[in-house]
Design a protein around this motif. Sequence first.
Motif, PDB file in Angstrom:
ATOM      1  N   UNK A 397       1.091  -1.131  -0.591  1.00 23.35           N
ATOM      2  CA  UNK A 397       0.367   0.017   0.178  1.00 23.35           C
ATOM      3  C   UNK A 397       0.858   1.531  -0.173  1.00 23.35           C
ATOM      4  N   UNK A 398       0.793   2.318  -1.130  1.00 22.64           N
ATOM      5  CA  UNK A 398       1.143   3.713  -1.316  1.00 22.64           C
ATOM      6  C   UNK A 398       0.728   4.494  -0.087  1.00 22.64           C
ATOM      7  N   UNK A 399      -0.473   4.436  -0.588  1.00 20.17           N
ATOM      8  CA  UNK A 399      -1.791   4.833   0.530  1.00 20.17           C
ATOM      9  C   UNK A 399      -2.556   3.853   1.048  1.00 20.17           C
ATOM     10  N   UNK A 400      -3.642   4.321   2.077  1.00 19.15           N
ATOM     11  CA  UNK A 400      -4.715   3.638   2.319  1.00 19.15           C
ATOM     12  C   UNK A 400      -5.831   4.137   2.650  1.00 19.15           C
ATOM     13  N   UNK A 401      -6.660   3.883   3.158  1.00 21.69           N
ATOM     14  CA  UNK A 401      -7.803   4.356   3.691  1.00 21.69           C
ATOM     15  C   UNK A 401      -7.001   5.241   5.557  1.00 21.69           C
ATOM     16  N   UNK A 402      -7.091   4.542   5.967  1.00 23.51           N
ATOM     17  CA  UNK A 402      -6.965   4.821   7.804  1.00 23.51           C
ATOM     18  C   UNK A 402      -6.127   5.500   7.460  1.00 23.51           C
ATOM     19  N   UNK A 403      -4.869   5.694   6.403  1.00 26.49           N
ATOM     20  CA  UNK A 403      -3.405   6.518   6.056  1.00 26.49           C
ATOM     21  C   UNK A 403      -4.093   7.752   5.820  1.00 26.49           C
ATOM     22  N   UNK A 404      -4.953   7.969   5.081  1.00 26.53           N
ATOM     23  CA  UNK A 404      -5.545   8.813   4.575  1.00 26.53           C
ATOM     24  C   UNK A 404      -6.272   9.817   5.994  1.00 26.53           C
ATOM     25  N   UNK A 405      -7.386   8.960   6.005  1.00 28.21           N
ATOM     26  CA  UNK A 405      -8.293   9.364   7.459  1.00 28.21           C
ATOM     27  C   UNK A 405      -6.839  10.792   8.336  1.00 28.21           C
ATOM     28  N   UNK A 406      -5.944  10.158   8.851  1.00 32.84           N
ATOM     29  CA  UNK A 406      -5.207  10.158   9.891  1.00 32.84           C
ATOM     30  C   UNK A 406      -4.557  11.706   9.013  1.00 32.84           C
ATOM     31  N   UNK A 407      -4.208  11.726   7.697  1.00 32.69           N
ATOM     32  CA  UNK A 407      -3.693  13.131   7.036  1.00 32.69           C
ATOM     33  C   UNK A 407      -4.681  13.580   7.185  1.00 32.69           C
ATOM     34  N   UNK A 408      -5.509  13.251   7.366  1.00 30.03           N
ATOM     35  CA  UNK A 408      -6.860  14.841   7.025  1.00 30.03           C
ATOM     36  C   UNK A 408      -7.000  15.312   8.292  1.00 30.03           C
ATOM     37  N   UNK A 409      -6.624  14.477   9.579  1.00 31.31           N
ATOM     38  CA  UNK A 409      -7.460  14.930  10.423  1.00 31.31           C
ATOM     39  C   UNK A 409      -5.957  15.642  11.613  1.00 31.31           C
ATOM     40  N   UNK A 410      -4.211  15.110  10.670  1.00 28.28           N
ATOM     41  CA  UNK A 410      -3.588  15.959  10.901  1.00 28.28           C
ATOM     42  C   UNK A 410      -3.694  17.494  10.636  1.00 28.28           C
ATOM     43  N   UNK A 411      -3.979  17.238   9.032  1.00 25.79           N
ATOM     44  CA  UNK A 411      -3.787  19.182   8.577  1.00 25.79           C
ATOM     45  C   UNK A 411      -5.121  19.228   9.073  1.00 25.79           C
ATOM     46  N   UNK A 412      -5.781  19.293   9.404  1.00 21.29           N
ATOM     47  CA  UNK A 412      -7.589  19.744  10.511  1.00 21.29           C
ATOM     48  C   UNK A 412      -6.989  20.830  11.539  1.00 21.29           C
ATOM     49  N   UNK A 413      -6.191  19.941  12.511  1.00 20.06           N
ATOM     50  CA  UNK A 413      -5.610  20.164  13.489  1.00 20.06           C
ATOM     51  C   UNK A 413      -4.502  20.892  13.306  1.00 20.06           C
ATOM     52  N   UNK A 414      -3.479  21.312  12.827  1.00 12.69           N
ATOM     53  CA  UNK A 414      -2.712  21.701  12.350  1.00 12.69           C
ATOM     54  C   UNK A 414      -2.904  23.409  11.123  1.00 12.69           C
ATOM     55  N   UNK A 415      -4.006  23.014  10.772  1.00  6.21           N
ATOM     56  CA  UNK A 415      -4.889  24.448  10.299  1.00  6.21           C
ATOM     57  C   UNK A 415      -5.479  25.419  11.408  1.00  6.21           C
ATOM     58  N   UNK A 416      -5.768  24.623  12.520  1.00  9.08           N
ATOM     59  CA  UNK A 416      -6.546  25.212  13.116  1.00  9.08           C
ATOM     60  C   UNK A 416      -7.902  25.985  12.674  1.00  9.08           C
TER      61      UNK A 416
END
Length: 511
Positions: A397-416
């Motif tokens: 897997x280069x990208x799987x859905x759980x990875x994508x979920x966590x990357x979005x969660x991180x981006x949302x928190x860092x974006x404030x």
Amino acid sequence: MKRKFFKSIIIAAGGLLVFAACSKSFLETDPTGTPVENNYYRNETEAFKGLVAVYDVLGWQGNAYITKTGMADAASDDHYAGGGSSTDVSGLQVMSNYTVDAATGPSAELWQKGYAGVFRANLLMEKLPNVPMDENKKKRFVAECKVLRAYFYFDLVRLFKNIPLITKTLATSEFNTVEQADPAQVWALIEKDLTEAIAETQLPDKLAGSETGRMNKGIAHALLGKVYLWEKKYAEAAAQFELVNGIPGASNAYGYSLLPNYADLWKFTNKFNSESIFEISFSSLSGGTWDCTSCTEGNVLNVMVGPRGYSPTPGAPDYYSGWSFLPVTQSLFDALHFDPRFNATIINLDSLEKNGIAKYEKGYMNTGYFLAKFAAKNSDRTTGGGNVELNFGQNLYEIRLADSYLMEAEALVRAGGGTEAGSRAYTLLNAVRARVGLNPVSATIDNIMKERRLELAGEGHRWFDLVRTGDAATVLASKGFKAGRNEILPIPLQELENTKIQQNKEYGGTK
């Protein structure tokens, strides 16, 4: 005699179409010989074979057993290089203890792979306008090439930073005059390629059946989100991931969903499942032999990570005896020990041996813990001939859905983004946890990054996460990581000879 990989790749991609024996769903072609490029691309069939040649680079593995996943695992705090000795697959050893320099390490293999993909994509895009074929298919081929070129450049700029930016085939007279680009230009091209591919109506939203494995809009959005995350464009990253993720744990436009059973992700036959977004194909049927280890379509990680000299008693797990690379550190063992994902991630050979269930040989830097996700079993053995060790067929897997979920969660928190963004980040994070029966936790950066470590352990993400977040210098200090140096790799020594390419300043150069 040293070989200049950069020059040889240009020649191979610009002058010849070298096709591997692929067995990757839509990549099932059987071209023969090496047709000269100026006599090729006469029709749609030949253009399609050119597209296959670009895709084929995704699964390339060097003669030195170097893969991006293996390199990143060895360099992380979750694994040691392992193997049979301190010199076994030296490219992994020098990443694990941070003694890498321009003459050693994985640089040459990773550089060669990246530019082979770039040059093949460039070549096909140049030839397509003159190929007599359906115009809509041409547009799709171009969009696929742009996603693939963006992917290859994404790896190259992350790994080497100061790299040549090549967007066309090169004449022989240009081989030694290529210069490195400002990294910002490379990042800009990656974004441009992906956004243009997404805008192309001929790039499918999703694929199934015989076309499984080709680029689609779900992959392009997820990859662009990952690019934005690396560039710290957090709001833009979150927007791309949201298109892919949809309603966490429910529906999305591309049909992705988390597998109910985490362990099913690691069944060798469970390819292109609902959780897979971007997957790299391998096959157990290519008949690879020791005569050309880089020619096999098998996944070399499957034998590399297995326990060395494995000798089970009746009824014990039927692992295929491997080479004991990438043993799991005590740190990752402790972090996962009471997590529901433990048994799917880690083999506790130390416990099996103490209980008389199995024996094994103690390899270099042995901890007693091995990577279960990739460890081959006898039931996974090839039926297609060749050497068994080289022909296990698990996809990566280069990208799987759980990875994508966590990357979005991180981006949302860092974006404030406020309460609404925080609520979505919470839902994304805890959808990953709920899948394995864990209680919800608050959506903090610490919790998200901890979840990434546990959910994605051994999949090659941890080292990249530590580097992009700036945590590598602290977390990896005990392994010898030096801040301001080891965030990138040295340019391969061969590429510096009689060229205008300069070594990265982190490794004594001027660039």
